[in-house]
Write an enzyme that holds these catalytic residues in place. Structure first.
Site, PDB file in Angstrom:
ATOM      1  N   SER A 167      15.119   2.819  30.689  1.00  0.00           N
ATOM      2  CA  SER A 167      15.422   1.882  29.748  1.00  0.00           C
ATOM      3  C   SER A 167      14.438   0.685  29.544  1.00  0.00           C
ATOM      4  CB  SER A 167      16.838   1.172  30.212  1.00  0.00           C
ATOM      5  OG  SER A 167      17.187  -0.164  29.356  1.00  0.00           O
ATOM      6  N   TYR A 180      22.837  -2.620  36.195  1.00  0.00           N
ATOM      7  CA  TYR A 180      22.038  -1.625  35.371  1.00  0.00           C
ATOM      8  C   TYR A 180      20.655  -2.150  35.346  1.00  0.00           C
ATOM      9  CZ  TYR A 180      21.093   0.838  30.964  1.00  0.00           C
ATOM     10  OH  TYR A 180      20.640   1.852  30.216  1.00  0.00           O
TER      11      TYR A 180
HETATM   12  N1  LIG Z   1      21.654   3.818  24.190  1.00  0.00           N
HETATM   13  C1  LIG Z   1      20.776   3.151  24.404  1.00  0.00           C
HETATM   14  O1  LIG Z   1      20.548   2.123  23.652  1.00  0.00           O
HETATM   15  C2  LIG Z   1      20.058   3.214  25.743  1.00  0.00           C
HETATM   16  C3  LIG Z   1      19.034   2.344  26.184  1.00  0.00           C
HETATM   17  C4  LIG Z   1      18.262   2.395  27.234  1.00  0.00           C
HETATM   18  C5  LIG Z   1      18.698   3.452  28.072  1.00  0.00           C
HETATM   19  N2  LIG Z   1      19.773   4.373  28.089  1.00  0.00           N
HETATM   20  C6  LIG Z   1      19.943   5.291  28.897  1.00  0.00           C
HETATM   21  O2  LIG Z   1      20.243   6.638  28.514  1.00  0.00           O
HETATM   22  C7  LIG Z   1      21.069   7.382  28.870  1.00  0.00           C
HETATM   23  C8  LIG Z   1      22.113   7.928  28.055  1.00  0.00           C
HETATM   24  O3  LIG Z   1      23.051   7.066  27.676  1.00  0.00           O
HETATM   25  P1  LIG Z   1      23.617   7.248  26.139  1.00  0.00           P
HETATM   26  O4  LIG Z   1      23.089   6.026  25.478  1.00  0.00           O
HETATM   27  O5  LIG Z   1      23.493   8.469  25.554  1.00  0.00           O
HETATM   28  O6  LIG Z   1      25.030   7.047  26.456  1.00  0.00           O
HETATM   29  P2  LIG Z   1      26.112   7.734  26.617  1.00  0.00           P
HETATM   30  O7  LIG Z   1      27.415   6.925  27.187  1.00  0.00           O
HETATM   31  O8  LIG Z   1      26.598   8.547  25.343  1.00  0.00           O
HETATM   32  O9  LIG Z   1      25.718   8.888  27.698  1.00  0.00           O
HETATM   33  C9  LIG Z   1      25.884   8.685  28.943  1.00  0.00           C
HETATM   34  C10 LIG Z   1      26.339  10.108  29.596  1.00  0.00           C
HETATM   35  O10 LIG Z   1      26.240  10.081  31.068  1.00  0.00           O
HETATM   36  C11 LIG Z   1      27.324  10.755  31.356  1.00  0.00           C
HETATM   37  N3  LIG Z   1      27.930  10.233  32.858  1.00  0.00           N
HETATM   38  C12 LIG Z   1      28.197   9.051  33.019  1.00  0.00           C
HETATM   39  N4  LIG Z   1      28.481   9.030  34.576  1.00  0.00           N
HETATM   40  C13 LIG Z   1      28.201  10.411  35.163  1.00  0.00           C
HETATM   41  C14 LIG Z   1      28.321  10.910  36.168  1.00  0.00           C
HETATM   42  N5  LIG Z   1      28.427  10.542  37.452  1.00  0.00           N
HETATM   43  N6  LIG Z   1      27.843  12.188  36.155  1.00  0.00           N
HETATM   44  C15 LIG Z   1      27.361  12.841  35.001  1.00  0.00           C
HETATM   45  N7  LIG Z   1      27.328  12.410  34.126  1.00  0.00           N
HETATM   46  C16 LIG Z   1      27.619  10.903  33.920  1.00  0.00           C
HETATM   47  C17 LIG Z   1      28.364  10.278  30.451  1.00  0.00           C
HETATM   48  O11 LIG Z   1      29.756  11.185  30.428  1.00  0.00           O
HETATM   49  C18 LIG Z   1      27.668  10.463  29.198  1.00  0.00           C
HETATM   50  O12 LIG Z   1      27.533  11.742  28.514  1.00  0.00           O
HETATM   51  C19 LIG Z   1      21.528   6.312  30.217  1.00  0.00           C
HETATM   52  O13 LIG Z   1      20.839   6.635  31.331  1.00  0.00           O
HETATM   53  C20 LIG Z   1      21.229   5.246  29.520  1.00  0.00           C
HETATM   54  O14 LIG Z   1      21.211   4.020  30.394  1.00  0.00           O
HETATM   55  C21 LIG Z   1      20.550   4.224  26.875  1.00  0.00           C
END
Ligand SMILES: NC(=O)c1ccc[n+]([C@@H]2O[C@H](COP(=O)([O-])OP(=O)(O)OC[C@H]3O[C@@H](n4cnc5c(N)ncnc54)[C@H](O)[C@@H]3O)[C@@H](O)[C@H]2O)c1
Length: 282
Positions: A167, A180
Site C-alpha cells: 500500500s 494497517y
Molecule cells: N483498495 C485500495 O485502495 C487499496 C490500497 C492499498 C492497498 N490495498 C490492498 O489491496 C489488497 C486487496 O484489498 P481490496 O482493496 O481489493 O479490498 P477487498 O476487501 O475487496 O479485498 C480484500 C480481500 O481479502 C480477503 N481476506 C480478508 N481477510 C482474509 C483472510 N484472513 N484470509 C484470506 N482472505 C482474506 C477478503 O475476503 C477480500 O476478498 C489488500 O491487501 C489491501 O490492503 C488496497
C-alpha cells in the site's frame, strides 16, 4: 530441475516468456476487489488460477467460473491466510489440482481502524495476523514449492514469482490506522529480505503499492461525491484507481518481461506518494 542445479546469473539460452501460458497462480483474497481483478488478469494472460477466499464461496466460484470462461483451469480454495494449517492445506489442494504454483499474489488484507487510544489488542493482532503474518505463511509455502519443483525453462526463466500487495501506507503514515500502516511497513522489509534471500534461487519477490483503488475495503472514501472530492485532493492524477490498474501491473511483474525486477515496490497510485501539498512550493 532439482534445487541444487538452479543457477543464478545469465544464461545464453534463456528463453523469455512474456505471457503466462502454462503457469499456475495462487491469488489470496481473490473473490473481490483487487484480488479478483488480478486473478482475472493473470488468467487472461494465460495462467491457471487458484482463487483463495475466506468467506463467501459463491463470489469465489463466480471468479473461478469467469476464469474457466477464458479457457483456463481454476479452482477455489478456502483458507484464512493467518492460519498456518489452513495455508498449508490450501497449497496442498492447489498443487494437487493444478500441478504446481509458479506465481503467488499475496493480496488478502483488511482494516480495523481506530485511534490508538481506542484500538483493542485484538484488532492490532487481526490486522498484523492477516496482512503481515498471512503474507509470510503463504510466501513460505510458495517458496517450498518453487524449490521442490525447480526451474522449468520452457515455462519461465524464473523458478517462481511472489507479488506482495502492499500500500502507499508502507511509506505514508496514516493516523487512525496504526495497525494497517505497520502491517504494510512490515511488508516492505518482508518483501526486500525475501528478494535478497531468494534471488540466487531465481525466485523474484516484489511489491505493488496501490494508492486509492475503488474496492469494498475503502468504499467510504469514494461512495459519495463529497468523499470522492476529498480523496481526489490527494491524487495528482485526479482519478481514483480501478482494480484493473493493479491487475495490469501484476501481470507484468509476474511475466518474464519483468525478469530483472527484484526487490522493488512498484507504486500504482496516480502520484499519491508525490506529496502534492508541496506542488505550490509547500
Ligand atoms: N483498495 C485500495 O485502495 C487499496 C490500497 C492499498 C492497498 N490495498 C490492498 O489491496 C489488497 C486487496 O484489498 P481490496 O482493496 O481489493 O479490498 P477487498 O476487501 O475487496 O479485498 C480484500 C480481500 O481479502 C480477503 N481476506 C480478508 N481477510 C482474509 C483472510 N484472513 N484470509 C484470506 N482472505 C482474506 C477478503 O475476503 C477480500 O476478498 C489488500 O491487501 C489491501 O490492503 C488496497
Amino acid at each position: 530441475m532439482p534445487r541444487d542445479e538452479i543457477q543464478a546469473g545469465p544464461s545464453p539460452n534463456r528463453q523469455y516468456h512474456p505471457v503466462l501460458t502454462g503457469q499456475v497462480a495462487l491469488v489470496t483474497g481473490a473473490s473481490s476487489g483487487i484480488g479478483r481483478a488480478v486473478a482475472l488478469g493473470l488468467a487472461a494472460a494465460g495462467a491457471d488460477v487458484a482463487v483463495n477466499y475466506v468467506s463467501g464461496p459463491d463470489a469465489a466460484e463466480a471468479v473461478a467460473g469467469e476464469i474457466r470462461g477464458l479457457g483456463r483451469r481454476a479452482i477455489t480454495v478456502c483458507a484464512d491466510v493467518s492460519q498456518e494449517a489452513q495455508v498449508q492445506a490450501m497449497f496442498r489442494d492447489a498443487i494437487a489440482a493444478l500441478g504446481t504454483v509458479d506465481i503467488l499474489v499475496n493480496n488478502a488484507g483488511l482494516q480495523r481502524d481506530a485511534p490508538i487510544a481506542d484500538m483493542p489488542l485484538a484488532d492490532w493482532n487481526t490486522v498484523i495476523g492477516v496482512n503481515l503474518t498471512g503474507q509470510f505463511l503463504c510466501a513460505r509455502e510458495a517458496v517450498r514449492e518453487f524449490l521442490r519443483r525447480g526451474l522449468r525453462p520452457e515455462i519461465s526463466v524464473a523458478a517462481g514469482k511472489i507479488i506482495c500487495m502492499s500500500s502507499v501506507h508502507e511509506v505514508i503514515p496514516w493516523a487512525g490506522h496504526v495497525n494497517y500502516a505497520a502491517s504494510k511497513g512490515g511488508i516492505a522489509m518482508l518483501m526486500k529480505t525475501l528478494a535478497q534471500e531468494l534471488a540466487p534461487k531465481r525466485i523474484r519477490v516484489n511489491s505493488i503499492a496501490p494508492g486509492a483503488i475503488r474496492t469494498p475495503i475503502n468504499m467510504s472514501a469514494w461512495e459519495t461525491p463529497e468523499a470522492l472530492g476529498r480523496l481526489l485532493d490527494l491524487i495528482p492524477y485526479k482519478r481514483i484507481g480501478e482494480p484493473d490498474d493493479i491487475a495490469h501491473m501484476a501481470v507484468w511483474l509476474a511475466s518474464d518481461a519483468a525478469d530483472y525486477v527484484n526487490g522493488a515496490t512498484l507504486f500504482v497510485d496516480g502520484g499519491m506518494t508525490l506529496y502534492s501539498a508541496f506542488a505550490g512550493n509547500g
